[in-house]
Structure formats: C-alpha cells, structure tokens
Scaffold this motif. Structure first.
Motif, PDB file in Angstrom:
ATOM      1  N   LEU A 187       0.845  -1.197   0.000  1.00  0.00           N
ATOM      2  CA  LEU A 187       0.000   0.000   0.000  1.00  0.00           C
ATOM      3  C   LEU A 187       0.873   1.235   0.000  1.00  0.00           C
ATOM      4  O   LEU A 187       1.741   1.391   0.869  1.00  0.00           O
ATOM      5  N   SER A 188       0.646   2.105  -0.964  1.00  0.00           N
ATOM      6  CA  SER A 188       1.427   3.337  -1.004  1.00  0.00           C
ATOM      7  C   SER A 188       0.730   4.330  -1.922  1.00  0.00           C
ATOM      8  O   SER A 188      -0.073   3.938  -2.768  1.00  0.00           O
ATOM      9  N   PRO A 189       1.041   5.619  -1.767  1.00  0.00           N
ATOM     10  CA  PRO A 189       0.406   6.609  -2.646  1.00  0.00           C
ATOM     11  C   PRO A 189       0.828   6.444  -4.104  1.00  0.00           C
ATOM     12  O   PRO A 189       0.211   7.011  -4.996  1.00  0.00           O
ATOM     13  N   ALA A 199      -5.263   2.585   5.079  1.00  0.00           N
ATOM     14  CA  ALA A 199      -5.601   2.127   3.724  1.00  0.00           C
ATOM     15  C   ALA A 199      -5.980   0.640   3.772  1.00  0.00           C
ATOM     16  O   ALA A 199      -6.948   0.206   3.142  1.00  0.00           O
ATOM     17  N   ILE A 245      -1.193  -0.666  -4.383  1.00  0.00           N
ATOM     18  CA  ILE A 245      -2.501  -0.010  -4.389  1.00  0.00           C
ATOM     19  C   ILE A 245      -2.449   1.262  -3.552  1.00  0.00           C
ATOM     20  O   ILE A 245      -1.845   1.291  -2.473  1.00  0.00           O
ATOM     21  N   SER A 246      -3.100   2.309  -4.065  1.00  0.00           N
ATOM     22  CA  SER A 246      -3.305   3.548  -3.309  1.00  0.00           C
ATOM     23  C   SER A 246      -4.802   3.700  -3.120  1.00  0.00           C
ATOM     24  O   SER A 246      -5.582   3.357  -4.015  1.00  0.00           O
ATOM     25  N   ILE A 247      -5.224   4.221  -1.964  1.00  0.00           N
ATOM     26  CA  ILE A 247      -6.675   4.408  -1.798  1.00  0.00           C
ATOM     27  C   ILE A 247      -7.119   5.798  -2.232  1.00  0.00           C
ATOM     28  O   ILE A 247      -8.302   6.112  -2.171  1.00  0.00           O
ATOM     29  N   GLY A 248      -6.205   6.629  -2.679  1.00  0.00           N
ATOM     30  CA  GLY A 248      -6.631   7.943  -3.162  1.00  0.00           C
ATOM     31  C   GLY A 248      -5.454   8.884  -3.271  1.00  0.00           C
ATOM     32  O   GLY A 248      -4.357   8.586  -2.791  1.00  0.00           O
ATOM     33  N   GLY A 260       0.797   6.115   6.914  1.00  0.00           N
ATOM     34  CA  GLY A 260       1.193   4.723   6.719  1.00  0.00           C
ATOM     35  C   GLY A 260       0.071   3.977   6.037  1.00  0.00           C
ATOM     36  O   GLY A 260      -1.018   4.520   5.847  1.00  0.00           O
ATOM     37  N   GLY A 261       0.331   2.729   5.701  1.00  0.00           N
ATOM     38  CA  GLY A 261      -0.672   1.960   4.957  1.00  0.00           C
ATOM     39  C   GLY A 261      -1.793   1.396   5.818  1.00  0.00           C
ATOM     40  O   GLY A 261      -2.748   0.824   5.284  1.00  0.00           O
ATOM     41  N   TYR A 319      -3.931  11.267  -1.887  1.00  0.00           N
ATOM     42  CA  TYR A 319      -3.530  11.986  -0.682  1.00  0.00           C
ATOM     43  C   TYR A 319      -2.561  11.073   0.057  1.00  0.00           C
ATOM     44  O   TYR A 319      -2.511   9.871  -0.218  1.00  0.00           O
ATOM     45  N   VAL A 320      -1.795  11.661   0.971  1.00  0.00           N
ATOM     46  CA  VAL A 320      -0.759  10.860   1.629  1.00  0.00           C
ATOM     47  C   VAL A 320      -1.126  10.607   3.087  1.00  0.00           C
ATOM     48  O   VAL A 320      -1.402  11.540   3.838  1.00  0.00           O
ATOM     49  N   LEU A 321      -1.171   9.333   3.456  1.00  0.00           N
ATOM     50  CA  LEU A 321      -1.419   8.926   4.847  1.00  0.00           C
ATOM     51  C   LEU A 321      -0.063   8.717   5.523  1.00  0.00           C
ATOM     52  O   LEU A 321       0.951   8.577   4.844  1.00  0.00           O
TER      53      LEU A 321
HETATM   54  N1  ADE Z   1       0.173   5.059   2.370  1.00  0.00           N
HETATM   55  C1  ADE Z   1       0.287   6.394   2.421  1.00  0.00           C
HETATM   56  N2  ADE Z   1      -0.614   7.001   1.660  1.00  0.00           N
HETATM   57  C2  ADE Z   1      -1.359   6.011   1.078  1.00  0.00           C
HETATM   58  C3  ADE Z   1      -2.430   5.998   0.173  1.00  0.00           C
HETATM   59  N3  ADE Z   1      -2.954   7.108  -0.333  1.00  0.00           N
HETATM   60  N4  ADE Z   1      -2.931   4.805  -0.193  1.00  0.00           N
HETATM   61  C4  ADE Z   1      -2.395   3.655   0.286  1.00  0.00           C
HETATM   62  N5  ADE Z   1      -1.371   3.609   1.142  1.00  0.00           N
HETATM   63  C5  ADE Z   1      -0.851   4.782   1.543  1.00  0.00           C
END
Ligand code: ADE
Length: 243
Positions: A84-86, A141, A128-131, A137-138, A133-135
């Motif tokens: 999971l990452s942006p 998500a 996969i990114s859920i959108g 951590g995963g 924007y930056v969280l």
């Molecule tokens: N980790 C940081 N940002 C995320 C995002 N937008 N989607 C999934 N994992 C993330």
C-alpha cells in the motif's frame, strides 16, 4: 478468505472487530492474521528502517525485515502480495470485488518514505493507493480495503442485494435515501416514495442517481451503463448545464 497484514502497528487492526465485519470474523467467514514487523527487526536496536541512499528526507523501510516477515507466513497462505502506497494504482469498487474472490492475500503496510524498491520488485504483485492523498502509513488504507472487499464475501452483509445497490456497482453514485418520519423540520420526503408504485420508485431512484453523479462525479458517466430514460435525462441535464 484469509488476509495477512504486515504492520508496525498491529493494534490499529483491533478496530476491525466491530459491526458486520466483526461478526464475519467471529464466524470465520474471513480470517485476518496480523504480523508485527517489529518481530523481524534486524538487531537489538530494533532497526527496521534506514536513511535513503542518495540523501533526502525521512527514512525507508529496509527490505530484510519485510522479507523475513513475508517468509514467516506459510507459503500456502501467502497469496498475492500487495503493497500500500500513494504510488499505487487507485483502489476502486471493482478492485474490491476482484480481491474478494481470492483465497489468500497479504498486505504490506508501509510507513515513512516508503519501502526499499528491491523488496517490491522481488515480492510484491500489486501496489494499491486508496486515493490521491498521503497517509502516515498503509494501516488505514488496509482497513479501508479489508472493509470494502469484505462486503462482497457471501454472508458478510446479510442482504447481498444491498451491495448490488451500493454506489459504483452500476457505475453511478447512489441517490438519496429517507426513513421515518415523513416530515422532518418541515421537510417532506419525496411523494413518490410513498406512492406504492414500484416502477415509478425505481425510475425516480435511477434519475436521482444520475443527477447526483452528474453534479458530483461527472467523470463516472463515461463508463456508466444508462437506461433509455437516464440517457434522455442526461441530455437534458447537459443542455441545461451549457445554458
Ligand atoms: N500510504 C500512504 N498514503 C497512502 C495511500 N494514499 N494509499 C495507500 N497507502 C498509503
């Protein structure tokens, strides 16, 4: 279905134990196994991250602890490995449905500036990114993905029809819904909903769904399957919008 999660914050996943998903976990319709990345730290200093090569901000999760965490999961239960990452491909209702058909998946929750790219190229099947924007951590998500895919697993939502009527299932947003009382602060529910005429009610709902999508998410209209009546309404909405 069996979902493995590799995370630095296992406690965050306690929040899965509520509502319909909590019940599904009790019944073991879905099994979620949480693996603490800290159990695979490299040395007595508890190292799991390091500075990025080439300089720059923040820290990068090291490949070795993640590799050890992945290898610790029985290979029969590993399934596809998702990071999971942006930088990932955008998650969607379609993707949720697709994932819900798999027997096993393993989700890696990254933190900090990301994870060493060699771990991704050697072990990860999908990012996969859920959108956009930056969280931090995963984890959140992962909660989102687990919750939404679980809705497609038979038995999780008592009434599977309600999943079919969710937003996006037919490519459009769902329209407004109402319950008692009929009048709230002088605001009446739409008459048609108490007309008892099911065809009229369906037509009204289809129209509301289209109007809402037109106003809020016109990008969805490109791929939506519309009824004849919806097509006509769309033409009207579009011509009004031009005026
Ligand atoms: N980790 C940081 N940002 C995320 C995002 N937008 N989607 C999934 N994992 C993330």
């Amino acid at each position: 279905m069996n979902i493995n999660v590799i995370t630095l914050f296992p406690e965050i996943f306690d929040s899965l134990n509520y509502g319909l998903l909590g019940k599904a976990l009790d019944r073991e319709d879905i099994k979620i196994n949480i693996f603490n990345l800290r159990d695979h730290q490299l040395n007595k200093h508890g190292q799991i991250d390091d500075k990025p090569y080439g300089g720059g901000e923040g820290m990068v999760l090291m490949a070795e602890p993640l590799e050890n965490a992945i290898k610790n999961i029985p290979s029969d239960n590993l399934g596809i490995v998702i990071n999971l990452s942006p930088q990932g491909r955008i998650f969607s209702q379609k993707k949720a449905k697709e994932l819900s058909t798999l027997k096993n998946i393993t989700i890696i929750c990254g933190r900090y500036e990301g994870i060493d790219e060699r771990l991704i190229s050697q072990y990860v099947d999908d990012e996969i990114s859920i959108g956009d924007y930056v969280l931090s951590g995963g984890e959140f998500a992962a909660l989102t993905i687990i919750d939404s895919l679980s809705r497609f697993i038979p038995g999780v939502i008592g009434n599977q029809k309600s999943v079919e009527q969710d937003s996006f299932s037919h490519g459009l947003l769902k329209g407004p819904v109402y319950t008692r009382p009929e009048t709230f602060n002088s605001d009446d529910i739409p008459e048609v909903l108490i007309s008892g005429d099911h065809n009229k009610i369906k037509e009204w709902r289809d129209n509301q769904s289209l109007i809402r999508t037109f106003e809020r998410r016109p990008d969805l209209l490109k791929n939506a399957k519309l009824t004849k009546k919806q097509k006509k309404l769309l033409e009207e909405l579009s011509s009004k919008a031009i005026l």
